[in-house]
Write a protein that holds these residues in place. Structure first.
Motif, PDB file in Angstrom:
ATOM      1  N   LEU A 409     -49.562  -7.395 -16.979  1.00  0.00           N
ATOM      2  CA  LEU A 409     -48.546  -7.720 -15.585  1.00  0.00           C
ATOM      3  C   LEU A 409     -49.172  -9.274 -14.619  1.00  0.00           C
ATOM      4  CD1 LEU A 409     -48.235  -4.231 -15.524  1.00  0.00           C
ATOM      5  CD2 LEU A 409     -46.827  -5.405 -16.781  1.00  0.00           C
ATOM      6  N   ASP A 410     -47.474  -9.388 -14.601  1.00  0.00           N
ATOM      7  CA  ASP A 410     -48.290 -10.550 -14.150  1.00  0.00           C
ATOM      8  C   ASP A 410     -47.238 -10.441 -12.458  1.00  0.00           C
ATOM      9  OD1 ASP A 410     -47.183 -13.480 -13.536  1.00  0.00           O
ATOM     10  OD2 ASP A 410     -47.273 -13.622 -15.565  1.00  0.00           O
ATOM     11  N   SER A 411     -47.883 -11.229 -11.814  1.00  0.00           N
ATOM     12  CA  SER A 411     -46.812 -10.611 -10.187  1.00  0.00           C
ATOM     13  C   SER A 411     -46.260 -11.779 -10.101  1.00  0.00           C
ATOM     14  CB  SER A 411     -48.022 -10.861  -8.740  1.00  0.00           C
ATOM     15  OG  SER A 411     -48.810 -11.617  -9.371  1.00  0.00           O
ATOM     16  N   LYS A 412     -46.271 -12.919 -10.851  1.00  0.00           N
ATOM     17  CA  LYS A 412     -45.618 -14.240 -11.439  1.00  0.00           C
ATOM     18  C   LYS A 412     -43.930 -13.754 -11.442  1.00  0.00           C
ATOM     19  CE  LYS A 412     -48.097 -17.903 -11.373  1.00  0.00           C
ATOM     20  NZ  LYS A 412     -49.192 -19.192 -10.903  1.00  0.00           N
ATOM     21  N   LEU A 413     -44.123 -12.840 -12.491  1.00  0.00           N
ATOM     22  CA  LEU A 413     -43.023 -12.539 -13.293  1.00  0.00           C
ATOM     23  C   LEU A 413     -42.439 -11.722 -12.421  1.00  0.00           C
ATOM     24  CD1 LEU A 413     -43.682 -12.083 -17.019  1.00  0.00           C
ATOM     25  CD2 LEU A 413     -42.720 -13.741 -15.977  1.00  0.00           C
ATOM     26  N   THR A 414     -42.933 -10.363 -11.126  1.00  0.00           N
ATOM     27  CA  THR A 414     -42.423  -9.888 -10.615  1.00  0.00           C
ATOM     28  C   THR A 414     -42.228 -10.512  -9.828  1.00  0.00           C
ATOM     29  OG1 THR A 414     -44.338  -8.431 -10.833  1.00  0.00           O
ATOM     30  CG2 THR A 414     -43.497  -7.827  -9.362  1.00  0.00           C
ATOM     31  N   GLN A 415     -42.266 -11.169  -8.872  1.00  0.00           N
ATOM     32  CA  GLN A 415     -42.199 -11.666  -8.154  1.00  0.00           C
ATOM     33  C   GLN A 415     -40.647 -12.109  -8.503  1.00  0.00           C
ATOM     34  OE1 GLN A 415     -43.663 -14.336  -5.448  1.00  0.00           O
ATOM     35  NE2 GLN A 415     -45.261 -12.876  -5.324  1.00  0.00           N
ATOM     36  N   ARG A 416     -40.156 -13.375  -9.332  1.00  0.00           N
ATOM     37  CA  ARG A 416     -38.775 -12.999 -10.311  1.00  0.00           C
ATOM     38  C   ARG A 416     -38.091 -11.840 -10.417  1.00  0.00           C
ATOM     39  NH1 ARG A 416     -41.065 -17.289 -13.975  1.00  0.00           N
ATOM     40  NH2 ARG A 416     -41.846 -18.590 -12.121  1.00  0.00           N
ATOM     41  N   ARG A 417     -38.567 -10.699 -10.170  1.00  0.00           N
ATOM     42  CA  ARG A 417     -38.018  -9.875 -10.495  1.00  0.00           C
ATOM     43  C   ARG A 417     -37.821  -9.384 -12.642  1.00  0.00           C
ATOM     44  NH1 ARG A 417     -39.882  -8.537  -7.177  1.00  0.00           N
ATOM     45  NH2 ARG A 417     -38.910  -7.007  -4.684  1.00  0.00           N
ATOM     46  N   ILE A 422     -44.455  -7.939 -18.155  1.00  0.00           N
ATOM     47  CA  ILE A 422     -45.400  -8.673 -19.513  1.00  0.00           C
ATOM     48  C   ILE A 422     -45.811  -9.860 -20.001  1.00  0.00           C
ATOM     49  CG2 ILE A 422     -46.869  -7.969 -21.034  1.00  0.00           C
ATOM     50  CD1 ILE A 422     -45.282  -4.457 -21.032  1.00  0.00           C
ATOM     51  N   ASN A 423     -46.808 -10.115 -19.371  1.00  0.00           N
ATOM     52  CA  ASN A 423     -47.372 -11.816 -19.741  1.00  0.00           C
ATOM     53  C   ASN A 423     -46.847 -11.566 -21.100  1.00  0.00           C
ATOM     54  OD1 ASN A 423     -48.540 -14.192 -20.709  1.00  0.00           O
ATOM     55  ND2 ASN A 423     -48.738 -14.778 -18.102  1.00  0.00           N
ATOM     56  N   TRP A 424     -46.162 -12.838 -21.795  1.00  0.00           N
ATOM     57  CA  TRP A 424     -46.237 -13.146 -23.120  1.00  0.00           C
ATOM     58  C   TRP A 424     -46.683 -13.799 -23.625  1.00  0.00           C
ATOM     59  CZ3 TRP A 424     -42.215 -13.703 -19.769  1.00  0.00           C
ATOM     60  CH2 TRP A 424     -42.282 -14.723 -19.348  1.00  0.00           C
ATOM     61  N   LEU A 425     -47.823 -14.652 -23.003  1.00  0.00           N
ATOM     62  CA  LEU A 425     -49.109 -15.683 -23.828  1.00  0.00           C
ATOM     63  C   LEU A 425     -49.796 -14.726 -23.500  1.00  0.00           C
ATOM     64  CD1 LEU A 425     -47.517 -18.997 -21.913  1.00  0.00           C
ATOM     65  CD2 LEU A 425     -46.728 -17.862 -24.229  1.00  0.00           C
ATOM     66  N   ASP A 426     -49.988 -14.430 -21.816  1.00  0.00           N
ATOM     67  CA  ASP A 426     -51.722 -13.443 -22.639  1.00  0.00           C
ATOM     68  C   ASP A 426     -51.566 -12.024 -22.908  1.00  0.00           C
ATOM     69  OD1 ASP A 426     -52.166 -15.855 -20.954  1.00  0.00           O
ATOM     70  OD2 ASP A 426     -51.586 -14.111 -18.375  1.00  0.00           O
ATOM     71  N   LEU A 464     -44.103 -27.709 -22.871  1.00  0.00           N
ATOM     72  CA  LEU A 464     -43.028 -28.786 -22.582  1.00  0.00           C
ATOM     73  C   LEU A 464     -42.979 -28.171 -21.128  1.00  0.00           C
ATOM     74  CD1 LEU A 464     -39.632 -27.947 -25.037  1.00  0.00           C
ATOM     75  CD2 LEU A 464     -41.798 -30.172 -24.651  1.00  0.00           C
ATOM     76  N   GLU A 465     -43.300 -26.835 -20.153  1.00  0.00           N
ATOM     77  CA  GLU A 465     -42.886 -26.507 -18.479  1.00  0.00           C
ATOM     78  C   GLU A 465     -43.904 -27.573 -17.857  1.00  0.00           C
ATOM     79  OE1 GLU A 465     -42.577 -22.600 -17.721  1.00  0.00           O
ATOM     80  OE2 GLU A 465     -40.215 -22.925 -17.818  1.00  0.00           O
ATOM     81  N   GLU A 466     -44.741 -27.754 -18.890  1.00  0.00           N
ATOM     82  CA  GLU A 466     -45.693 -28.696 -17.563  1.00  0.00           C
ATOM     83  C   GLU A 466     -45.789 -30.191 -17.508  1.00  0.00           C
ATOM     84  OE1 GLU A 466     -50.048 -28.144 -19.492  1.00  0.00           O
ATOM     85  OE2 GLU A 466     -49.622 -25.834 -19.290  1.00  0.00           O
TER      86      GLU A 466
HETATM   87  N1  LIG Z   1     -45.016 -14.168 -18.266  1.00  0.00           N
HETATM   88  C1  LIG Z   1     -45.161 -15.877 -18.848  1.00  0.00           C
HETATM   89  N2  LIG Z   1     -45.476 -15.806 -20.184  1.00  0.00           N
HETATM   90  C2  LIG Z   1     -45.846 -17.378 -20.236  1.00  0.00           C
HETATM   91  N3  LIG Z   1     -44.715 -18.665 -19.523  1.00  0.00           N
HETATM   92  C3  LIG Z   1     -44.349 -17.767 -18.374  1.00  0.00           C
HETATM   93  C4  LIG Z   1     -44.259 -16.845 -17.777  1.00  0.00           C
HETATM   94  N4  LIG Z   1     -43.682 -16.365 -16.562  1.00  0.00           N
HETATM   95  C5  LIG Z   1     -43.810 -18.041 -16.329  1.00  0.00           C
HETATM   96  N5  LIG Z   1     -43.628 -18.493 -16.963  1.00  0.00           N
HETATM   97  C6  LIG Z   1     -43.200 -19.866 -17.702  1.00  0.00           C
HETATM   98  O1  LIG Z   1     -44.714 -20.456 -17.453  1.00  0.00           O
HETATM   99  C7  LIG Z   1     -44.439 -20.980 -16.353  1.00  0.00           C
HETATM  100  C8  LIG Z   1     -45.896 -21.384 -16.058  1.00  0.00           C
HETATM  101  O2  LIG Z   1     -46.290 -20.552 -15.591  1.00  0.00           O
HETATM  102  P1  LIG Z   1     -46.827 -20.076 -14.103  1.00  0.00           P
HETATM  103  O3  LIG Z   1     -46.569 -20.772 -12.876  1.00  0.00           O
HETATM  104  O4  LIG Z   1     -47.744 -19.039 -14.496  1.00  0.00           O
HETATM  105  O5  LIG Z   1     -48.658 -20.937 -14.980  1.00  0.00           O
HETATM  106  P2  LIG Z   1     -49.910 -21.418 -13.842  1.00  0.00           P
HETATM  107  O6  LIG Z   1     -50.406 -22.375 -14.307  1.00  0.00           O
HETATM  108  O7  LIG Z   1     -51.025 -19.941 -13.572  1.00  0.00           O
HETATM  109  O8  LIG Z   1     -49.336 -21.741 -12.719  1.00  0.00           O
HETATM  110  P3  LIG Z   1     -50.160 -22.817 -11.295  1.00  0.00           P
HETATM  111  O9  LIG Z   1     -50.541 -23.355 -11.795  1.00  0.00           O
HETATM  112  O10 LIG Z   1     -48.774 -23.686 -10.996  1.00  0.00           O
HETATM  113  O11 LIG Z   1     -50.219 -21.800 -10.331  1.00  0.00           O
HETATM  114  C9  LIG Z   1     -43.575 -20.849 -15.265  1.00  0.00           C
HETATM  115  O12 LIG Z   1     -43.309 -21.616 -14.001  1.00  0.00           O
HETATM  116  C10 LIG Z   1     -42.313 -20.022 -15.763  1.00  0.00           C
HETATM  117  O13 LIG Z   1     -41.281 -20.427 -16.105  1.00  0.00           O
END
Ligand SMILES: Nc1ncnc2c1ncn2[C@@H]1O[C@H](COP(=O)(O)OP(=O)(O)OP(=O)(O)O)[C@@H](O)[C@H]1O
Ligand SMILES: Nc1ncnc2c1ncn2[C@@H]1O[C@H](COP(=O)(O)OP(=O)(O)O)[C@@H](O)[C@H]1O
Ligand SMILES: [Mg+2]
Ligand SMILES: [Mg+2]
Lengths: 576, 462
Positions: A409-417, A422-426, A464-466
């Motif tokens: 579980l990922d609190s960044k996703l939670t904050q976005r509601r 569930i973090n799909w990458l981890d 790509l988001e990076e």
């Molecule tokens: N659960 C997720 N799994 C994968 N990608 C996500 C997830 N949630 C968000 N993302 C996308 O991936 C981007 C990067 O994720 P996230 O901000 O969590 O990475 P981070 O490396 O921890 O960030 P930071 O280093 O800025 O704290 C987010 O901006 C989002 O669009």
């Protein structure tokens, strides 16, 4: 049986002298006879954890032995119950002592007066083995309770067997060696119940949650951990799984969590229908509620009592889901008792045997050929509550060593509601490959292929988001801009799923598949359009794309989806 | 009847060690006389020869020949309806010059756990008049919803505004406010009392004051006294009780101090390993009991050391309470009041208190949509700072603007502005209406057709 004397009281821990009790024996402490367990013996001193509050207990008061460890009472009447951590029915406690739990109360785990209709399935002269069914009771409208020879007896030949109405103390059969069998037996909660053979995890446990079934599926008999900081969705997920999972029996263990959450569950379960049978969910459920303010020793025990009842129904050939919310509170109960015992602490004050205890617990899960002959399973979903949401702490780490599925579980996703968060990458499921053949045979030959495509898109999206963070999305090539858009669709239209939406809370396999296939279809159209040189802005603003967002909210989604796809086809053909 | 001992063998911090001959109960109330002064304590460890006692008023002035007597009973709170309107000390003694409470009943302050099977599910919407609470983190009666704040932020004003404005829609019922101060300054305490006086709330309040210069160990009693009083008012006298206690951080510091004095193996950052359980035994004393008319709603306030939400005090609290309201330094600096950051805030009981029959059918969807774009807009601020606003796509620009407007119009409001839930939802819709309708992916079309400003007028006509 000896009667000892208290020599010291400090919180839930009591020391006594003059006892002969063995390790883990149940003893009764003080004038009030508080339920307690021996957890250490040193010289002539017994160290005892008390399952109830010890305020006012004094040195010099008696400690009585019972000669047995903590057991669960197993027999008809367990289903629909709500227990504390040591299998005392909470409504019975309320009847005895009112709305606040008082102490020193003894209540049986099951009703000993109620008569059940027992129907034998073996007859006089039949040889019966340990664990074998000798008869049945209709415990709930749709759930037959198998009455089995207790697995700790040696079996024999049936000398007499009766049919008719009995309570759980009355003899229903006699073996040739004179052993009398009743419909109830007791089992020490800390000991795993035996099975004939463990089986491979080849059948998925359907949860109706797209991110789980589609990406990180759990097998029947499997183990999953769901760690997350506070408010990230552990409880909601466990309750959702308890509602919709395709299992026969659900054992929900609320271990050191909130009272109002238990009230919520007890309010909902009798009203909600099991999607498979239309019967109230409560009929297939057993709830253990040892909330955070109830005694810690009983909290520690609740996980084992819950597990023992889970195994008992597995032994009847049922698929059981056990959820434990939260295993961290269980671990903390161990830590608290450990530190009061002045044991040498391990990492972060947890006892050195933390890993071993977690391992023993998760090892009790599994799909198995049961002594009874059939197959049954216990699947475990354990919530983990890491301090500060940091997964490097000991409970999360020791748990990950044991479980095969990790829903991070990922609190960044939670904050976005974004729920489930569930973090799909981890996250991962190690049952993936074992389950693929089942999906191909039972849902679609393309199930696994689509899943991999979607995963790859999300992976590329993260990379790509990076870049976007550095240069903005407009600077990306057109096809990559489309990938960002498709990832957004997978995330928002497919992975997101509200547990509180009347329709979307449960998504059947076919719907999961159709929705994802449609998003991938959009992707194919979009890439084709990019090839033709059509501007991205036009591609991403086709109205059918937004229409796709809401298909998941429809129960009869098929005609709607067909319309949206037809519209998509027309719209893309019209793009210039 | 009780025997006096002059056998203190050791005094260490807040603890004394006493040799005795008669058995003494765990948690028993102890009285210590020294000079003319009476101090009270509680047994933490009782063995055949020796007992360990924590002294609430501090061990200053005690010596080895102070007289110790064991009362044979645990600590009990004297209660009667006359307690309403009183100001008491952190250990329950009158602080307003009034008489001692003449008890109708005496209650063990440890409080027994409410049987989970006897709990009623909380679901009555409480309107606080604050949009970021009512609209996006709705409070329900029987909930425990803490305010996580930081030093110097306006959490007290917020708590007072809530206490003033909170009401269940369409009902006039008997209610009371309990205020427990633990280690706050005299000035802060006066701020609360003055406001209670100004609004007349003092007449239906019970106040417990342990101020910064009062003994730290006494703070361990204060919330227990407040909650025991709350249970009495709610479940014996059928009142709806709102209990505010501040500052839980000071309470936890006292726990840490006690743990250190006892040389316990510490948990994270030196706080006792049992702090989760200890906090739970306070916070869980909120709720509603089936068949009873009253309720207990809790508003604990805690200041996060270093504004760090992962610090054990907010962290353990968050794991027990039913959500949290986060007061943000960043919003405060921007001049926004109340500076509530909705993103990490949460009300776990929101779902049962909103929607048709409670607030309005579109409430959940509107809230989700506001969250989604506010969170996204916030993320985009970072991006815009790097690549410049011009490099953002049209859609992203809209979302970015949305986040700004959200803070100015939805979050920001007056200290006496009491918005109805419908006003709050209206502001939400007005903000969402600035986005293209197709972007409202979290809202069912059927609600858009009724509540979206574009359709609302004609929908209302029908
Ligand atoms: N659960 C997720 N799994 C994968 N990608 C996500 C997830 N949630 C968000 N993302 C996308 O991936 C981007 C990067 O994720 P996230 O901000 O969590 O990475 P981070 O490396 O921890 O960030 P930071 O280093 O800025 O704290 C987010 O901006 C989002 O669009
Ligand atoms: N799948 C979900 N769908 C919708 N909302 C959810 C979901 N999961 C969690 N939530 C929201 O998040 C809140 C906290 O979830 P909860 O399971 O209680 O967290 P935890 O047990 O991890 O502390 C819930 O009250 C609910 O509002
Ligand atoms: Mg939870
Ligand atoms: Mg990032």
């Amino acid at each position: 049986m000896e009667v000892g004397k208290i020599s010291r009281v400090a919180g839930p821990l009591v020391q006594a002298t003059g006892l002969k009790a063995s390790m883990y024996d149940l003893v009764l402490v003080g004038e009030e006879g508080l339920m307690s367990e021996v957890i250490g013996i040193s010289g002539n001193k017994h160290i005892i954890q008390v399952y109830e509050d010890t305020g006012g207990v004094r040195p010099g008061e008696p400690v009585k032995e019972t000669g047995a460890p903590l057991v669960a009472q197993l027999g008809p009447g367990i289903l629909t119950q709500i227990y504390d951590g040591i299998q005392r029915p909470l409504p019975m406690l309320a009847a005895a002592s009112g709305d606040f739990i008082s102490r020193g109360l003894f209540v049986d785990g099951i009703d000993h007066k109620k008569k059940w209709e027992f129907k034998p399935v073996v007859k006089k002269g039949d040889a019966v083995k340990p664990g074998q069914s000798i008869g049945e009771v209709q415990e709930q409208l749709l759930i037959k309770h198998k009455i089995m020879v207790p697995p700790n007896l040696k079996g024999g030949v049936i000398k007499e067997i009766y049919s008719g109405n009995f309570n759980v103390d009355e003899t229903i059969a006699v073996l040739d060696d004179g052993t009398k069998l009743t419909m109830m037996h007791k089992w020490p909660v800390r000991r795993a119940r035996p099975v004939t053979k463990k089986l491979a995890p080849t059948i998925p446990l359907r949860t109706g949650q797209r991110v789980i079934d589609g990406f990180f599926s759990l097998a029947k008999g499997g183990t999953a951990a769901i760690p997350g900081g506070f408010g990230t969705g552990k409880t909601v997920m466990q309750q959702t799984l308890s509602k919709w999972a395709d299992v026969d029996i659900v054992v929900y263990v609320g271990c050191g969590e909130r009272g109002n959450e238990m009230a919520d569950l007890l309010h909902e379960f009798p009203e909600l229908q099991d999607p498979r049978t239309g019967r109230p969910l409560m009929e297939r459920s057993i709830v253990y509620a040892n909330t955070s303010n109830m005694p810690v020793a009983a909290r520690e025990a609740s996980v084992y009592t819950g597990m023992t009842t889970s195994e008992y129904y597995r032994d009847m050939g049922y698929d059981v889901l056990m959820t434990a919310d939260s295993t961290s509170r269980w671990a903390e109960a161990m830590r608290e008792m450990g530190s009061r015992l002045e044991e040498m602490p391990g990492e972060e004050g947890y006892p050195a045997y933390l890993g071993a205890r977690l391992a023993d617990f998760y090892e009790r899960a599994g799909r198995a050929e049961v002594l009874n002959g059939g197959q049954g399973s216990v699947s475990i979903v354990g919530a983990v509550s890491p301090p500060g949401g940091d997964f490097t702490e000991p409970v999360t780490q020791n748990t990950l060593r044991m479980v095969k599925v990790f829903w991070a579980l990922d609190s960044k996703l939670t904050q976005r509601r974004h729920f489930p968060s569930i973090n799909w990458l981890d996250s991962y499921s190690l049952y993936d490959l074992d389950l693929e053949p089942w999906f191909v045979q039972n849902v679609s030959p393309d199930w696994n292929k689509n899943k991999r495509r979607a995963m790859a898109i999300l992976q590329e999206n993260a990379e790509l988001e990076e870049i976007v963070m550095l240069v903005g999305s407009d600077a990306l090539p057109e096809d990559q801009q489309v990938t960002l858009e498709v990832a957004r669709m997978i995330i928002n239209f497919w992975l997101a799923q509200s547990a509180f939406h009347p329709v979307d809370t449960f998504s059947p396999y076919k719907k999961q598949f159709d929705l994802l296939a449609s998003i991938l279809k959009y992707r194919d159209y979009a890439f084709e359009a990019v090839q033709k040189g059509i501007p991205v802005a036009q591609i991403t603003s086709v109205p059918s794309k937004d229409a796709l967002a809401k298909v998941r909210l429809e129960a009869e989604y098929e005609p709607i989806l067909a319309k949206v796809l037809a519209q998509m086809d027309t719209e893309f053909k019209a793009l210039k | 009847m009780t025997k006096e001992y002059k056998t203190i063998t050791e005094i260490s911090g807040p603890l004394i060690f006493v040799e005795k001959t008669e058995p003494v109960g765990y948690m028993e109330l102890v009285e210590i006389r020294t000079g003319g002064e009476l101090k009270r304590g509680q047994v933490l460890d009782s063995s055949d020869e020796i007992v360990v006692v924590q002294i609430f008023e501090g061990t200053g002035g005690l010596s080895k020949d102070s007289a110790v007597s064991f009362t044979g009973d645990v600590i009990k709170m004297p209660l009667s309806p006359g307690i309403v309107g009183r100001v008491l000390s952190g250990s329950g003694k009158p602080r307003d010059g009034g008489p001692e409470i003449v008890p109708d009943v005496l209650r063990d302050i440890a409080g027994a756990a409410i049987n989970p099977a006897s709990r009623e599910k909380p679901r009555a919407f409480i309107q606080t008049g604050i949009s970021t609470i009512d609209g996006t983190n709705t409070l329900v009666r029987g909930q425990k919803l803490p305010i996580f704040s930081g030093a110097g932020l306006p959490h007290n004003d917020l708590a007072l505004q809530i206490a003033r404005q909170a009401k269940a829609l369409g009902e006039a019922e008997s209610f009371a406010v309990i205020f427990c101060a633990m280690g706050i300054t005299n000035e802060e305490a006066q701020h609360f009392l003055a406001d209670f006086e100004r609004t007349g709330a003092l007449e239906r309040a019970v106040v417990f004051l342990n101020l910064a210069d009062d003994p730290a160990v006494e703070r361990i009693l204060t919330p227990r006294l407040g909650l025991t009083t709350a249970e009495y008012l709610a479940f014996d006298l059928d009142m709806h009780v709102l209990i505010i206690y501040t500052d839980m951080t000071n309470y936890c510091e006292s726990l840490r101090q006690m743990g250190a004095a006892r040389e316990e193996v510490p948990g994270r950052r030196g706080y006792p390993g049992y702090m989760y359980t200890d906090l739970a035994c306070q916070y869980e004393r909120a709720g509603i009991i089936r068949g009873k008319k009253g309720s207990i709603t809790q508003f604990p306030i805690l200041t996060m050391p270093g504004d760090d939400i992962t610090h054990p005090i907010p962290d353990l609290s968050g794991y027990i309470t039913e959500g949290q309201i986060i007061v943000s330094r960043e919003l405060h600096r921007k001049g926004i009041y109340p500076p509530i950051d909705i993103r990490p805030s949460l009300s776990r009981l929101m779902n049962s208190g909103i929607g048709k029959g409670h607030t309005r059918e579109d409430h959940r969807a509107v809230s989700d949509q506001l969250y989604a774009y506010y969170a996204e807009g916030n993320d985009l601020r970072g991006l815009a700072a790097i690549v410049g606003k011009e490099a953002l796509s049209e859609r992203d620009k809209l979302v970015l603007e949305f986040a700004d407007k959200f803070e100015k119009r939805f979050v920001n409001q007056g200290r006496d502005e009491d918005r109805s839930i419908f006003e709050t939802l209206q502001i939400g819709w007005d903000l969402l209406a600035d986005l293209p309708e197709a972007m409202l992916t979290r809202i069912d079309d059927k609600y858009i057709k009724v509540y979206h400003p574009k359709y609302a007028a004609s929908a209302a006509k029908k």
